[in-house]
Design a protein around this motif. Sequence first.
Motif, PDB file in Angstrom:
ATOM      1  N   ASN A 188       4.527   0.914 -10.719  1.00 14.31           N
ATOM      2  CA  ASN A 188       4.858   1.137  -9.300  1.00 14.31           C
ATOM      3  C   ASN A 188       4.757   2.621  -8.950  1.00 14.31           C
ATOM      4  OD1 ASN A 188       5.448  -1.597  -8.555  1.00 14.31           O
ATOM      5  ND2 ASN A 188       7.346  -1.427  -9.718  1.00 14.31           N
ATOM      6  N   THR A 189       3.667   3.221  -9.374  1.00 15.43           N
ATOM      7  CA  THR A 189       3.482   4.656  -9.195  1.00 15.43           C
ATOM      8  C   THR A 189       2.142   4.927  -8.527  1.00 15.43           C
ATOM      9  OG1 THR A 189       4.841   5.154 -11.122  1.00 15.43           O
ATOM     10  CG2 THR A 189       3.348   6.878 -10.369  1.00 15.43           C
ATOM     11  N   VAL A 190       2.151   5.870  -7.601  1.00 11.83           N
ATOM     12  CA  VAL A 190       0.941   6.328  -6.930  1.00 11.83           C
ATOM     13  C   VAL A 190       0.720   7.786  -7.301  1.00 11.83           C
ATOM     14  CG1 VAL A 190      -0.159   6.759  -4.706  1.00 11.83           C
ATOM     15  CG2 VAL A 190       1.237   4.714  -5.023  1.00 11.83           C
ATOM     16  N   TYR A 191      -0.524   8.144  -7.541  1.00 11.50           N
ATOM     17  CA  TYR A 191      -0.857   9.504  -7.964  1.00 11.50           C
ATOM     18  C   TYR A 191      -1.774  10.159  -6.932  1.00 11.50           C
ATOM     19  CZ  TYR A 191       0.638   7.532 -12.427  1.00 11.50           C
ATOM     20  OH  TYR A 191       1.356   6.923 -13.417  1.00 11.50           O
ATOM     21  N   LEU A 192      -1.707  11.485  -6.885  1.00 13.26           N
ATOM     22  CA  LEU A 192      -2.625  12.266  -6.064  1.00 13.26           C
ATOM     23  C   LEU A 192      -3.173  13.384  -6.932  1.00 13.26           C
ATOM     24  CD1 LEU A 192      -3.927  12.915  -3.317  1.00 13.26           C
ATOM     25  CD2 LEU A 192      -1.940  14.359  -2.821  1.00 13.26           C
ATOM     26  N   GLN A 193      -4.432  13.239  -7.323  1.00 10.50           N
ATOM     27  CA  GLN A 193      -5.112  14.282  -8.086  1.00 10.50           C
ATOM     28  C   GLN A 193      -5.804  15.202  -7.101  1.00 10.50           C
ATOM     29  OE1 GLN A 193      -5.235  14.913 -11.510  1.00 10.50           O
ATOM     30  NE2 GLN A 193      -6.293  16.781 -10.859  1.00 10.50           N
ATOM     31  N   MET A 194      -5.443  16.463  -7.137  1.00 13.09           N
ATOM     32  CA  MET A 194      -5.981  17.441  -6.193  1.00 13.09           C
ATOM     33  C   MET A 194      -6.794  18.469  -6.965  1.00 13.09           C
ATOM     34  SD  MET A 194      -2.654  17.963  -3.726  1.00 13.09           S
ATOM     35  CE  MET A 194      -1.637  18.629  -5.045  1.00 13.09           C
ATOM     36  N   PHE A 245       0.846  -1.187   0.000  1.00 16.36           N
ATOM     37  CA  PHE A 245       0.000   0.000   0.000  1.00 16.36           C
ATOM     38  C   PHE A 245       0.882   1.238   0.000  1.00 16.36           C
ATOM     39  CE2 PHE A 245       0.720   0.907   4.446  1.00 16.36           C
ATOM     40  CZ  PHE A 245       0.918  -0.335   5.011  1.00 16.36           C
ATOM     41  N   GLY A 246       0.290   2.353  -0.366  1.00 11.98           N
ATOM     42  CA  GLY A 246       1.042   3.602  -0.413  1.00 11.98           C
ATOM     43  C   GLY A 246       0.106   4.777  -0.271  1.00 11.98           C
ATOM     44  N   GLY A 247       0.666   5.959  -0.298  1.00  9.02           N
ATOM     45  CA  GLY A 247      -0.186   7.133  -0.184  1.00  9.02           C
ATOM     46  C   GLY A 247       0.594   8.398   0.042  1.00  9.02           C
ATOM     47  N   TRP A 248      -0.100   9.355   0.628  1.00 11.71           N
ATOM     48  CA  TRP A 248       0.462  10.692   0.780  1.00 11.71           C
ATOM     49  C   TRP A 248       0.190  11.250   2.174  1.00 11.71           C
ATOM     50  CZ3 TRP A 248       3.109  12.816  -3.327  1.00 11.71           C
ATOM     51  CH2 TRP A 248       2.980  12.151  -4.545  1.00 11.71           C
ATOM     52  N   TYR A 249       1.183  11.972   2.680  1.00  7.96           N
ATOM     53  CA  TYR A 249       1.057  12.802   3.861  1.00  7.96           C
ATOM     54  C   TYR A 249       1.371  14.235   3.443  1.00  7.96           C
ATOM     55  CZ  TYR A 249       0.846   9.023   7.331  1.00  7.96           C
ATOM     56  OH  TYR A 249       0.465   7.945   8.097  1.00  7.96           O
TER      57      TYR A 249
END
Length: 120
Positions: free
Chosen positions: A75-81, A32-36
């Motif tokens: 192997n990439t995680v994205y954050l659409q804001m 799992f992955g994500g953003w802080y």
Amino acid sequence: VQLQAFGGGLVQSGGSLRLSCAASGSPFSFNFGGWYRQAPGEQRNLVGTIARNGMTVYADSVKGRFTISRDNDKNTVYLQMNSLKPEDTAVYYCYGNLRLRGSFVSRDYWGQGTLVTVSS
């Protein structure tokens, strides 16, 4: 193994940005992955997390505006804001829970921070 984050910058209130976080290096399994994020003078807080099967969890402050996705092949995680607000201004850090090939232990790896500034 290293994680690299891209995509920060300056945007006006109401605008959008997309952050990317790519994991590379020794063979691994990306769990799992994500953003802080960390605003000036504040502690680092969770923005959201995505599991390998795509299930997501978000902080209440970003629900409905931010979307986390992943590309397991890259192997990439994205954050659409979207609908960004001045209070979203912070350094954004990505992380990934990875298990190196041949190891039975998983651990968190962190990318360098990328600054997002939202002007009013």
